[in-house]
Design a protein around this motif. Sequence first.
Motif, PDB file in Angstrom:
ATOM      1  N   THR A   2      51.619  48.251  78.849  1.00 35.19           N
ATOM      2  CA  THR A   2      52.094  46.787  78.386  1.00 35.19           C
ATOM      3  C   THR A   2      52.982  47.097  77.259  1.00 35.19           C
ATOM      4  N   ALA A   3      54.287  46.528  77.440  1.00 30.52           N
ATOM      5  CA  ALA A   3      55.364  46.610  76.711  1.00 30.52           C
ATOM      6  C   ALA A   3      55.026  45.868  75.313  1.00 30.52           C
ATOM      7  N   LYS A   4      55.526  46.619  74.235  1.00 29.22           N
ATOM      8  CA  LYS A   4      55.601  45.758  72.967  1.00 29.22           C
ATOM      9  C   LYS A   4      57.138  45.076  72.935  1.00 29.22           C
ATOM     10  N   VAL A   5      57.384  43.888  72.603  1.00 28.02           N
ATOM     11  CA  VAL A   5      58.534  43.378  72.555  1.00 28.02           C
ATOM     12  C   VAL A   5      58.940  43.246  70.947  1.00 28.02           C
ATOM     13  N   LEU A   6      60.065  44.370  70.676  1.00 32.01           N
ATOM     14  CA  LEU A   6      60.653  44.263  69.568  1.00 32.01           C
ATOM     15  C   LEU A   6      61.915  43.917  69.271  1.00 32.01           C
ATOM     16  N   THR A   7      62.086  42.883  68.348  1.00 33.63           N
ATOM     17  CA  THR A   7      63.363  41.964  68.338  1.00 33.63           C
ATOM     18  C   THR A   7      63.962  42.468  67.110  1.00 33.63           C
ATOM     19  N   ILE A   8      65.211  42.949  67.034  1.00 36.76           N
ATOM     20  CA  ILE A   8      66.016  43.332  65.840  1.00 36.76           C
ATOM     21  C   ILE A   8      66.906  42.114  65.444  1.00 36.76           C
ATOM     22  N   CYS A 107      60.300  38.399  79.400  1.00 39.52           N
ATOM     23  CA  CYS A 107      59.592  39.598  78.751  1.00 39.52           C
ATOM     24  C   CYS A 107      58.443  39.776  79.541  1.00 39.52           C
ATOM     25  N   ASN A 108      57.570  38.724  79.856  1.00 41.13           N
ATOM     26  CA  ASN A 108      56.262  38.696  80.506  1.00 41.13           C
ATOM     27  C   ASN A 108      56.382  39.449  81.525  1.00 41.13           C
ATOM     28  N   GLU A 113      55.770  46.684  83.131  1.00 41.04           N
ATOM     29  CA  GLU A 113      56.802  47.934  83.754  1.00 41.04           C
ATOM     30  C   GLU A 113      57.241  48.997  82.564  1.00 41.04           C
ATOM     31  N   PHE A 114      57.124  48.389  81.371  1.00 40.34           N
ATOM     32  CA  PHE A 114      57.765  49.395  79.996  1.00 40.34           C
ATOM     33  C   PHE A 114      56.948  49.485  79.010  1.00 40.34           C
ATOM     34  N   ASP A 115      57.171  50.336  78.072  1.00 37.14           N
ATOM     35  CA  ASP A 115      56.274  50.527  76.963  1.00 37.14           C
ATOM     36  C   ASP A 115      57.238  49.752  75.596  1.00 37.14           C
ATOM     37  N   PRO A 135      59.706  35.834  72.178  1.00 39.36           N
ATOM     38  CA  PRO A 135      58.858  36.445  72.866  1.00 39.36           C
ATOM     39  C   PRO A 135      58.315  37.809  71.965  1.00 39.36           C
ATOM     40  N   ALA A 136      59.080  37.873  70.574  1.00 41.93           N
ATOM     41  CA  ALA A 136      58.573  39.045  69.687  1.00 41.93           C
ATOM     42  C   ALA A 136      57.285  39.173  69.665  1.00 41.93           C
ATOM     43  N   ASP A 137      56.719  40.454  69.598  1.00 43.12           N
ATOM     44  CA  ASP A 137      55.367  40.966  69.121  1.00 43.12           C
ATOM     45  C   ASP A 137      55.867  41.510  67.724  1.00 43.12           C
ATOM     46  N   ILE A 138      56.776  42.196  67.589  1.00 39.93           N
ATOM     47  CA  ILE A 138      57.219  42.811  66.443  1.00 39.93           C
ATOM     48  C   ILE A 138      58.684  42.283  66.058  1.00 39.93           C
TER      49      ILE A 138
END
Lengths: 264, 84
Positions: A2-8, A107-108, A113-115, A135-138
């Motif tokens: 389950t990927a983490k969504v990281l937004t920069i 993103c969901n 499929e991703f880390d 959608p960001a987790d971080i």
Amino acid sequence: MTAKVLTITSGKGGVGKTTTVANLAVAFASKNQKVVCIDGDIGLRNLDVILGLENRIVYDIVDIVEGRCRTRQAMIRDKRFPDLFLIPAAQTRDKNAVSPSDMVRLCNELREEFDWIIIDSPAGIERGFKNSIAPADIVAIVTNPEMSAVRDADRVIGIIEAEEKKPPYLIINRIKPSMVDKGNMLSVDDIYELLRIEVIGVIPEDENVLIASNKGVPLAIDAKTRSGMAFRNIARRFVGEEVPFLELKETNFWNKLNIFGQKD
Amino acid sequence: MKLIDLFSKPKSVRSAKDRLRLVLINDRINISPATISDLKDELIAVISKYVDIDPQRVQVQIDSDGRTQKLVADIPIRSNTKKR
């Protein structure tokens, strides 16, 4: 998986968001993590160029959202890393072509499929920014040791707090230790004192960043440069490793050199 | 502050930090200095009804505590030793 969504993101433009995304992507990929980067800057895409993938774009994020292709078809695989993908932004559309809920849905779909899903937010605090943080987790905010970049970072931190997301992390880019030592540049401590969010990375000013973008080969692909190392360290901290801030030690080292210089 | 900071930070960083500190407080709370001044006047009027204070020495300002702003009022009470 389950990927983490990281937004920069950053507020101010030109502080190094896209460079950070490209380098973190490469750094994660070289740690055998599966990564997809999404360029959130519709109309002004650049992540493709920084990653050196600009010649391979067929479909883009708007094509996915509007159903002209399957998600898989718009994902460009980086030949250097089999587990690194890019979903490019559309160049001829505007930010309203994608909505925050489109981004959450996309993103969901990718999460299983991703880390890591890394989103390159556009500058500003408008639609493209809102799309990117939805959608960001971080969230990580890139800033420079400079008045307007720090001020804009503070605005963005305020907006993210208001969205009831976890407190964002701070990445301080383009620090020049020699200027900090002379009292002519805000230090990491100064910026932390003003913004009060956790600093997860400090990247020194480095000509190699420009050279890397000329070539389309992000620096973090190897550990040969200090800035490349700094980006790799950020990726390591995001996966939970304790990594000391090498740059600060370097600052002290220069500090000492300067003192000797003054005594002469 | 480290001792070395006293020698190595006399320059533009000082003004950058001072200016940013004020700008950030303003950006975060969006209350004008005029509003603070009005608030201070009313505060003095209300408190004077109950306590003998020195209006000249009252200070009302916005302070930061981490990322939270707080309103700080410093209201010295007039001592009544003279009356005794």
